[in-house]
Design a protein around this motif. Structure first.
Motif, mmCIF file in Angstrom:
data_model
loop_
_atom_site.group_PDB
_atom_site.id
_atom_site.type_symbol
_atom_site.label_atom_id
_atom_site.label_comp_id
_atom_site.label_asym_id
_atom_site.label_seq_id
_atom_site.Cartn_x
_atom_site.Cartn_y
_atom_site.Cartn_z
ATOM 1 N N PRO A 13 98.626 55.516 3.720
ATOM 2 C CA PRO A 13 98.723 55.832 5.159
ATOM 3 C C PRO A 13 97.601 56.718 5.675
ATOM 4 N N LEU A 14 97.197 57.731 4.902
ATOM 5 C CA LEU A 14 96.142 58.625 5.382
ATOM 6 C C LEU A 14 94.793 57.921 5.393
ATOM 7 N N ALA A 15 94.515 57.119 4.377
ATOM 8 C CA ALA A 15 93.254 56.375 4.353
ATOM 9 C C ALA A 15 93.216 55.361 5.491
ATOM 10 N N ARG A 16 94.351 54.725 5.788
ATOM 11 C CA ARG A 16 94.386 53.781 6.904
ATOM 12 C C ARG A 16 94.124 54.517 8.227
ATOM 13 N N GLN A 17 94.645 55.738 8.327
ATOM 14 C CA GLN A 17 94.377 56.538 9.520
ATOM 15 C C GLN A 17 92.892 56.862 9.625
ATOM 16 N N ALA A 18 92.260 57.148 8.485
ATOM 17 C CA ALA A 18 90.827 57.467 8.500
ATOM 18 C C ALA A 18 90.001 56.258 8.932
ATOM 19 N N PHE A 19 90.344 55.072 8.433
ATOM 20 C CA PHE A 19 89.662 53.858 8.882
ATOM 21 C C PHE A 19 89.795 53.705 10.405
ATOM 22 N N TYR A 20 91.019 53.865 10.879
ATOM 23 C CA TYR A 20 91.276 53.641 12.307
ATOM 24 C C TYR A 20 90.512 54.640 13.167
ATOM 25 N N LYS A 21 90.545 55.912 12.798
ATOM 26 C CA LYS A 21 89.804 56.908 13.566
ATOM 27 C C LYS A 21 88.313 56.621 13.495
ATOM 28 N N LEU A 64 108.749 61.277 12.586
ATOM 29 C CA LEU A 64 108.287 59.914 12.827
ATOM 30 C C LEU A 64 107.181 59.579 11.825
ATOM 31 N N MET A 65 107.047 58.293 11.530
ATOM 32 C CA MET A 65 106.003 57.855 10.616
ATOM 33 C C MET A 65 105.006 56.988 11.381
ATOM 34 N N THR A 66 103.771 56.934 10.867
ATOM 35 C CA THR A 66 102.725 56.141 11.507
ATOM 36 C C THR A 66 102.770 54.716 10.983
ATOM 37 N N ASP A 67 102.771 53.778 11.908
ATOM 38 C CA ASP A 67 102.775 52.355 11.566
ATOM 39 C C ASP A 67 101.396 51.797 11.895
ATOM 40 N N TYR A 68 100.581 51.555 10.836
ATOM 41 C CA TYR A 68 99.253 50.980 11.021
ATOM 42 C C TYR A 68 99.248 49.478 10.772
ATOM 43 N N ASP A 69 100.390 48.898 10.418
ATOM 44 C CA ASP A 69 100.406 47.526 9.939
ATOM 45 C C ASP A 69 100.815 46.510 10.993
ATOM 46 N N SER A 70 101.805 46.819 11.832
ATOM 47 C CA SER A 70 102.296 45.823 12.771
ATOM 48 C C SER A 70 101.278 45.514 13.866
#
Length: 901
Positions: free
Chosen positions: A298-306, A805-811
Motif C-alpha cells: 500500500p505505501l509503495a502504491r501510494q508513492a507511485f501515485y504521488k 479508513l484504508m486507502t484503495d489504490y486498486d479499484s
C-alpha cells in the motif's frame, strides 16, 4: 464456540488481506520478524515525531517520507525483549497524535542480474573491426574512453550492424543535461572516477542505514546499483571505462536493497525528492522463481501515485522497471505487480545477435526492449564497477532498464514538458521491431503496430525518441472505464483439468462518463482459485482481434490458492478503439483430473482518451479531433465536425508515419474543407446562405448559429457563447460573465438537471456530482468513499485517509479512495476490533442495515423505515405531514424548498 467463531473471523480477514505471496499471517512459521516500525502523523511535524518517539523509548531514524511517515526504532534495541517492544508499539497505537502505526515485515526482493566470472581484463570479444566501424561511422563521436569500442550496443556492434541509435541523439545535441536519474538499488559509488562529476546528492540517500551517503558496502555483493548508474551517466571523454548513454545527466542512487526490504523502504525510495528527480530506475523485484505472485504494498502504491500526480511539477516521475530474469524457470512478468503497474515502463532484453536471452520473461506489459547480455562467452554490458575500475559483464534485465532510463533522459532534455504518459506514448511509437522480427511470437495489433510478449514494441531507438519528443504535443487527459462481468449461475464457475471458459463483455465507450475511444493501458482484474496455480492460462482478445496472453502456464507454481483480484496489464492494444466485444479466455492445462478450482470474477479496466493523442492520429467514428465538440480556428470561429464513416479503421495504414495533408489523419490545414472531409468527417458550412430574420429582445439573429444554440438564434455566428438559448445545457464561464452552450458539462462542472445548466464544482474537486461532492480530486488527493465518517463525508478530498479508513489504490488507480476496511461480519454486524487484528462481530444500531460502528451516525445503509437523506445519519422516516426539522425524522428524498413551503 466463541473461540472457533473468532478463529474463523480472523481467517476470513487473512484471506482478504493476502493479495501478494509475500504477505504472511502473523504467527505462521514462514512469517519473518518485523524489520521496520512506521508511524504516520496528520501532517509533517519533525519535532512532534521526535517527541512521540522519545515518550515511548524510541527514536526517529532517517528522513520522513510520503509527507508525514516516519521510521522509528527502539533505543537499546538489542536489550529489549519482544514483549517490551510489543507493549511499546501498543502504547503508540493509543497515542492521539499517531494516525497509523505498523510493524512491517521484510519482503523478498532480488536484483535482476546473474553472476558471470567477472574478469575486467578480459578482452575476448573486442575486435578492431568493431572499433573501426565506430570511428568510421562518426569520427566526432569516437571517445578516448578505453572500453567505448566495446559498447557494441552504441556503435552498431550488434549482429546486422544494429544498435540503439543513441549516437544520432548525441549528434542532435542531447546528452542528458538538466535531467536527474536515481538508481534504486544497493547504493552508488559516488566518488568513482567515471561518476563523481555527475553525482547528484539530491537524488541520493541511504535508507538501509538512515543517512545521506549511498556508498555501497565493499563486500563483493553490492556492485549492482553502481553498475546501473554507470550505464546511465558514466562521464564521456575522460579516459575511464566507457561512456554513459546520457553522459551529461545527473546521477544519484538510493541504498535500499542492502538490508531488509519492507513496503516502507520501497515507499521511501520511490518518493524521494519527487519534485527534483525525473527518472527512477529499478532493476529488482519479487523472486523470479516461476512460482511467486507479488507486487508493491500500500505505501509503495501510494508513492507511485504521488509520483505521477505531483512529481516533476505535476508532469509525473518516470519509473523504469526491469521486466525480470525468470525465463529459465518459465516465469512471467505478469505475476510481478511492479511491471503490471500502469505507472511503470517495463523494459525487456535482447542479445547481441538479436535473440531472446535465456533469462527473459514474457508478458504483455513490457513496453520496449534494450540490449543486454547473452550466454557467458558472448558480449554483455560495459559499465563502471565497485569500488573502482570497470566491467564488461553487467547482465540481465538489470542492465536493460538503466539503458532505457538513459535514453529516456535524452528525450527529457529534448522536451522537458513531457508527462509520464507522453513518455510511454513516444517510447512505444518509436520502438523498432525490425532487428528482432526473426524471433517467434510477433503479431500485429489493431492499429498496425508489431507487438510481442517478449520484446514489447521493439528495440528502443534514441534518435527517433528525441526527434518525436521535440515535436510532441501533450496528450489529452487520461480517463478510465470499468466494465464488470456479472457471472451467471453457477457462481463461482467450476474449473476442471483441461477446460476452457470464455467470458465476453460488450464495451460501448463508457457511456456513463467521459468516453474512452483511444486505448492506452488495459487491465484485467481477476479472481481465480485452482489446485495448481501454474496450470492456468489467461488470454484477452480485443474487439480489433488483438490477442494478449495475460498469464502463460508456469510449471514451477504449485500454489493452491490462485490469485485474488490480481491486476494483469496489457499495453498491446495501445491506440485501438475499445468499442465492441472483449473476450477473456480462462484455460486449465493440467493433466491431473483430481485438480479443480473456481473462477470468481473479472473486471475490464480501460484507460485512454476521448480524442486522439496527436493531431495526425486517425480519428475514429464518433470521436472528436480536439475538444468536446469542435476544433477552434485560428481566427476565433469554430469548425464543427460530424462523424460519417462507420468504420474507424477505414483507410488506416500501419505504423506512425507522418501523413500528408488531406489524407484524413489530421495532416495539413485542419480548417480546410478537404482536410475535414476526406477522413470521414464533414465540416459544417461556416456561412449561412439564408439566415432567418429572428430577434431576441433587442438582439438580431446573426444566423449560421452554433449547433448547441436552440431555434431562437444567436447574436454571433458559430459561437457557443453567442446563443440566445441553449439546445442542451448552459454552462457558466470561469472568471467572466455570460455562459456557453454545451452538450455535456466540461470537467470541473456538474449538471443541474432542474435548471438545464452546468455549474462549477468546488475548487477542491477536479470533477463533481454536486458542488461540494467530488467525483475526483486534484493532485494526489484521496477521495472519501464512505458516508458520514466523523467530520468527513462522501465526496470530500483529503491528503491522507483518516484513522479507521484504508486507502484503495486498486479499484480506480486514477483516483484512489479512502474506504472502510472490509467487514468480515454478516449483514447487520460490524467488526469491533482492538486495533491489533483481534476482535469480534457486534450488532449494528437498529437504524442501520449495514454499518461500520455502533451508532446511527456509522450506518453504511439505513434499515427499513429509516432514512438519512435529510441529515447525515439514519433516523426514522417521516410520517405523512411530518416536517423533518420539527419532529427530527428522516426524509426519504431531498425536497425542493418550494415544495416544503
Amino acid at each position: 464456540m466463541r473461540l472457533s467463531l473468532l478463529a474463523l473471523l480472523l481467517a476470513v480477514v487473512g484471506i482478504w488481506a493476502i493479495e501478494h505471496d509475500s504477505v504472511c499471517e502473523e504467527g505462521s512459521a514462514d512469517c519473518p520478524e518485523p524489520s521496520h516500525l512506521v508511524i504516520r502523523l496528520a501532517k509533517r511535524d519533525d519535532t512532534l515525531a521526535a517527541a512521540i518517539a522519545d515518550q515511548h523509548d524510541m527514536r526517529v531514524v532517517g528522513r520522513p517520507f510520503l509527507d508525514s511517515h516516519y521510521f522509528l526504532e527502539h533505543v537499546d534495541d538489542s536489550k529489549k525483549t519482544k514483549r517490551h517492544k510489543r507493549e511499546a508499539v501498543e502504547r503508540l497505537r493509543d497515542s492521539a497524535d499517531v494516525e497509523w502505526v505498523e510493524e512491517q515485515r521484510p519482503r523478498s526482493r532480488v536484483k535482476r542480474d546473474y553472476t558471470f566470472f567477472d574478469d575486467t581484463a578480459d578482452q575476448s570479444f573486442s575486435t578492431n573491426d568493431r572499433h573501426k566501424r565506430s570511428d568510421a561511422r562518426d569520427p566526432k563521436r569516437y571517445w578516448p574512453d578505453p572500453l567505448y569500442p566495446e559498447q557494441w550496443y552504441l556503435v552498431k556492434g550488434a549482429v546486422g550492424n544494429y544498435d540503439m541509435n543513441v549516437i544520432e541523439a548525441w549528434d542532435l545535441g542531447y546528452t542528458g543535461k538538466n535531467v536527474s536519474v536515481s538508481i534504486l538499488d544497493d547504493g552508488i559509488q559516488r566518488d568513482h572516477l567515471d561518476l563523481y562529476s555527475n553525482y547528484d546528492p539530491m537524488a541520493s540517500t541511504d535508507i538501509n542505514d538512515h543517512d545521506d551517503d549511498p556508498t555501497p558496502q565493499n563486500n563483493g555483493d553490492n556492485k549492482h546499483g553502481t553498475r546501473c548508474a554507470g550505464e546511465v551517466a558514466a562521464i564521456a571523454g575522460n579516459n575511464q571505462c566507457g561512456v554513459g548513454v546520457a553522459y551529461n545527466a545527473k546521477i544519484g542512487g538510493v541504498r535500499m536493497l542492502d538490508g531488509p526490504v519492507s513496503d516502507s523502504v520501497e515507499a521511501a525510495s520511490l518518493s524521494l525528492n519527487q519534485h527534483h528527480i525525473d527518472i527512477y530506475s529499478a532493476s529488482w523485484g519479487p523472486e523470479d522463481d516461476g512460482k511467486t505472485f507479488d507486487g508493491p504494498g500500500p505505501l509503495a502504491r501510494q508513492a507511485f501515485y504521488k509520483g505521477i500526480k505531483e512529481g516533476r511539477g505535476g508532469k509525473g516521475n518516470i519509473f523504469v522497471w526491469a521486466s525480470g530474469n525468470g525465463g529459465q524457470r518459465q516465469d512471467s512478468c505478469s505475476a510481478d505487480g511492479y511491471t503490471t503497474s500502469i505507472y511503470t515502463l517495463s523494459i525487456s532484453s535482447a542479445t547481441f545477435d538479436n535473440h531472446r536471452p535465456w533469462y527473459l520473461e514474457e508478458c504483455p506489459s513490457s513496453i520496449a526492449t534494450t540490449y543486454s547480455s547473452a550466454n557467458m562467452n558472448e558480449p554483455a554490458i560495459v559499465t563502471v564497477d565497485v569500488p573502482s575500475g570497470c566491467t564488461k559483464k553487467h547482465t540481465g534485465t538489470s542492465a536493460s532498464a538503466p539503458l532505457a532510463a538513459g535514453i529516456i533522459a535524452l528525450a527529457l532534455e529534448a522536451n522537458p514538458s513531457l508527462t509520464w504518459r507522453d513518455m510511454q506514448h513516444i517510447v512505444l511509437r518509436t520502438a523498432n521491431p525490425t532487428p528482432l522480427l526473426n524471433n517467434p511470437g510477433w503479431s500485429t495489433n489493431g492499429v498496425g503496430r508489431k507487438i510481442s510478449n517478449k520484446f514489447g514494441y521493439g528495440l528502443m531507438d534514441g534518435g527517433a525518441l528525441v526527434k518525436m519528443a521535440k515535436k510532441w504535443q501533450t496528450v489529452p487527459e487520461q480517463h478510465m472505464c470499468t466494465y464488470e462481468y456479472k457471472l451467471s449461475e453457477p457462481n463461482p464457475r467450476p474449473l476442471t483439468s483441461r477446460s476452457i471458459l470464455n467470458f465476453t463483455l460488450s464495451v460501448g465507450g463508457c457511456e456513463s462518463g467521459t468516453p474512452v475511444l483511444y486505448l492506452e493501458h488495459v487491465q484485467v482484474v481477476a479472481t481465480v482459485r485452482f489446485g495448481k496455480r501454474g496450470d492456468l492460462r489467461l488470454t484477452l482478445y480485443s474487439p480489433r482481434g488483438t490477442r494478449s496472453e495475460l498469464l502463460p502456464p508456469r510449471p514451477q507454481d504449485f500454489n493452491t490458492n490462485g490469485f485474488h483480484k490480481w491486476p494483469f496489464l496489457s499495453v498491446q492494444m495501445w491506440g485501438e478503439d475499445p468499442r465492441g466485444d472483449w473476450t477473456l479466455t480462462v484455460e486449465t492445462v493440467s493433466e491431473n483430473r483430481n485438480l479443480g478450482g473456481t473462477f470468481h470474477d473479472w473486471m475490464l479496466l480501460l484507460y485512454g482518451t476521448e480524442s486522439p493523442a496527436q493531431s495526425n492520429d486517425p480519428v475514429y467514428a464518433g470521436a472528436v479531433p480536439v475538444s468536446a465538440s469542435a476544433r477552434h480556428r485560428a481566427d476565433g470561429t469554430t469548425q464543427v465536425q460530424f462523424a460519417r464513416s462507420p468504420d474507424p479503421f477505414a483507410g488506416f495504414t500501419a505504423g506512425d508515419a507522418s501523413f500528408p495533408a488531406g489524407d484524413g489523419f489530421g495532416g495539413g490545414d485542419p480548417t480546410s474543407a478537404a482536410a475535414s472531409s476526406v477522413g470521414g468527417y464533414m465540416a459544417a458550412d461556416t456561412e449561412a446562405k439564408n439566415p432567418q430574420e429572428l430577434t431576441y429582445g433587442d438582439l438580431k439573429n446573426a444566423g449560421n448559429c452554433h449547433p448547441e444554440c436552440d431555434d431562437s438564434g444567436c447574436h454571433e455566428s458559430q459561437s457557443a457563447t453567442g446563443c440566445f438559448k441553449c439546445r442542451n445545457l448552459a454552462q457558466s464561464q470561469r472568471n467572466r460573465a455570460g455562459f456557453k452552450c454545451v452538450s455535456t458539462c466540461d470537467a470541473g462542472y456538474f449538471e443541474d438537471k432542474a435548471q438545464h445548466s452546468c455549474k462549477m464544482c468546488s475548487p477542491k474537486c477536479k470533477t463533481c456530482s454536486q458542488q461540494e461532492v467530488c467525483d475526483s480530486c486534484t493532485g494526489a488527493q484521496l477521495l472519501i468513499d464512505v458516508d458520514h465518517y466523523g467530520q468527513l463525508d462522501h465526496g470530500q478530498c483529503v491528503a491522507e485517509c483518516p484513522k479507521g479508513l484504508m486507502t484503495d489504490y486498486d479499484s480506480d488507480p486514477l483516483q484512489p479512495k479512502c474506504i472502510l476496511p472490509k467487514n468480515p461480519c454478516a449483514k447487520g454486524y460490524f467488526f469491533a476490533g482492538d486495533g491489533r487484528g483481534s476482535g469480534s462481530c457486534a450488532v449494528c444500531h437498529e437504524a442501520c442495515a449495514t454499518c461500520h460502528g455502533p451508532s446511527p451516525v456509522q450506518c453504511d445503509q439505513c434499515n427499513t423505515g429509516y432514512a438519512n437523506k435529510t441529515v447525515g445519519y439514519c433516523r426514522p422516516c417521516c410520517k405523512s405531514g411530518e416536517q423533518p426539522d420539527v419532529v427530527h425524522c428522516g426524509s426519504l428524498q431531498i425536497l425542493p424548498a418550494s415544495l416544503l413551503s
